[in-house]
Design a protein around this motif. Sequence first.
Motif, PDB file in Angstrom:
ATOM      1  N   LEU A  65       0.824  -1.209   0.000  1.00  0.00           N
ATOM      2  CA  LEU A  65       0.000   0.000   0.000  1.00  0.00           C
ATOM      3  C   LEU A  65       0.858   1.258   0.000  1.00  0.00           C
ATOM      4  N   PHE A  66       1.951   1.231   0.742  1.00  0.00           N
ATOM      5  CA  PHE A  66       2.811   2.407   0.852  1.00  0.00           C
ATOM      6  C   PHE A  66       4.117   2.272   0.064  1.00  0.00           C
ATOM      7  N   GLY A  67       4.171   1.270  -0.819  1.00  0.00           N
ATOM      8  CA  GLY A  67       5.282   1.178  -1.749  1.00  0.00           C
ATOM      9  C   GLY A  67       6.530   0.504  -1.223  1.00  0.00           C
ATOM     10  N   TYR A  68       6.383  -0.373  -0.216  1.00  0.00           N
ATOM     11  CA  TYR A  68       7.537  -1.083   0.321  1.00  0.00           C
ATOM     12  C   TYR A  68       7.572  -2.516  -0.198  1.00  0.00           C
ATOM     13  N   ASP A  69       8.769  -3.045  -0.325  1.00  0.00           N
ATOM     14  CA  ASP A  69       8.985  -4.399  -0.824  1.00  0.00           C
ATOM     15  C   ASP A  69       9.035  -5.355   0.360  1.00  0.00           C
ATOM     16  N   LEU A  70       8.188  -6.387   0.343  1.00  0.00           N
ATOM     17  CA  LEU A  70       8.183  -7.356   1.435  1.00  0.00           C
ATOM     18  C   LEU A  70       9.510  -8.096   1.562  1.00  0.00           C
ATOM     19  N   ALA A  71      10.309  -8.084   0.493  1.00  0.00           N
ATOM     20  CA  ALA A  71      11.633  -8.697   0.569  1.00  0.00           C
ATOM     21  C   ALA A  71      12.528  -7.955   1.567  1.00  0.00           C
ATOM     22  N   ASP A  72      12.164  -6.694   1.874  1.00  0.00           N
ATOM     23  CA  ASP A  72      12.942  -5.890   2.821  1.00  0.00           C
ATOM     24  C   ASP A  72      12.343  -5.911   4.222  1.00  0.00           C
ATOM     25  N   TYR A  73      11.479  -6.872   4.487  1.00  0.00           N
ATOM     26  CA  TYR A  73      10.722  -6.940   5.742  1.00  0.00           C
ATOM     27  C   TYR A  73      11.627  -6.812   6.973  1.00  0.00           C
ATOM     28  N   GLU A  74      12.685  -7.628   7.041  1.00  0.00           N
ATOM     29  CA  GLU A  74      13.578  -7.618   8.193  1.00  0.00           C
ATOM     30  C   GLU A  74      14.385  -6.330   8.284  1.00  0.00           C
ATOM     31  N   LEU A  75      14.953  -5.914   7.162  1.00  0.00           N
ATOM     32  CA  LEU A  75      15.792  -4.724   7.148  1.00  0.00           C
ATOM     33  C   LEU A  75      15.011  -3.475   7.548  1.00  0.00           C
ATOM     34  N   LEU A  76      13.805  -3.342   7.016  1.00  0.00           N
ATOM     35  CA  LEU A  76      13.011  -2.157   7.301  1.00  0.00           C
ATOM     36  C   LEU A  76      12.735  -2.017   8.794  1.00  0.00           C
ATOM     37  N   PHE A  77      12.329  -3.113   9.422  1.00  0.00           N
ATOM     38  CA  PHE A  77      12.031  -2.993  10.847  1.00  0.00           C
ATOM     39  C   PHE A  77      13.296  -2.780  11.662  1.00  0.00           C
ATOM     40  N   GLU A  78      14.354  -3.493  11.337  1.00  0.00           N
ATOM     41  CA  GLU A  78      15.600  -3.360  12.088  1.00  0.00           C
ATOM     42  C   GLU A  78      16.094  -1.918  12.085  1.00  0.00           C
TER      43      GLU A  78
END
Length: 344
Positions: free
Chosen positions: A125-138
């Motif tokens: 919805l906001f243009g983020y890649d789920l492949a970056d799931y861990e990196l984004l939160f970290e």
Amino acid sequence: MAQATVQLGLDSFGDISVDAQGNANSAAQEIRNHVEHAVIADRAGVDAISFGEHHRGDFAISAPDMVLAAAASRTEHITLGTAVTVLSSDDPIRVFERFATLNAISNGRAEITVGRGSFTESFPLFGYDLADYELLFEEKFDMFAKLLAEPERFSWNGTHRRPVDNAVIMPRTEGGLKAWVGVGGSPQSVIRAVTHGVPMMLAIIGGSPRRFQPFVDLYREAQHKLEISLPLGVHSPGHIAETDAEARNQVRDAWLTNRNNIGRERGWGPSGPAEFEAEADHGSMYVGSPETVARKIADTVKTLGLDRFDLKYSNGPVRDEHLRRSIELHGTEVIPRVRELLAD
């Protein structure tokens, strides 16, 4: 922790409830209902109420800070927070600014629980890649934890966005912003909470709370090594009515509807009444009369050594009038009884 002074709150994901005729409320009506829920909870003596962020059809609240701001204007004592704010798909600076603003509006009653969220709709919805799931939160959690210190000038550098250099973050709070991090039960998440100095709110939504004891032990061991002390919270679903039978009858079908709708998306097997009854009898479904629920909450608080327990009072399409009565009973009967049991 002085268990008799444990904080006892409520939270909701903004589940679409139904009216007295069984018709689903509109999302707009549900948002208005949740403002009223906060008012009822405040008058009943509940310590805190939190609303979660979701971006899907069965939950009405996508901007909890807006709902909480409305509630702030009509409440006096209750702490106003989230369950959770999906930090991975938001900007940590904007998150901090919004909740610092809520803190000002509410005279210091705001808090925030950040997390990955149990749903992933916000990523595309906001243009983020789920492949970056861990990196984004970290990275975003690291950034947010540093913002909580409210430095005069803020600088940060990572890989998911352009660096921040010597920025002024406004508004500044008058006494700090209270924050938690939601944890589903992985050792890495427990250690991350401690190393960033942000208290853990443990989501226990099924099975015996005792099975989470290893995560609690790890949480305390990590604090001991770093010579810090952080509170511990738990969030679990439940529902309260005058009798055990009434409470189960009011929530059972709605809980199953919610559970099976999500289960079809995630590939879970179908759930039936026997699973609900097992959770109510032995698991993490705090459903029943005020005495039944109070005893179960007190047992969990003592077993895990909690500083905070939040009851998730919305569980699928329950009638709103039943939710309002559950909130009232939680404040007027369950919370005083929990405190008595803990004092004993």
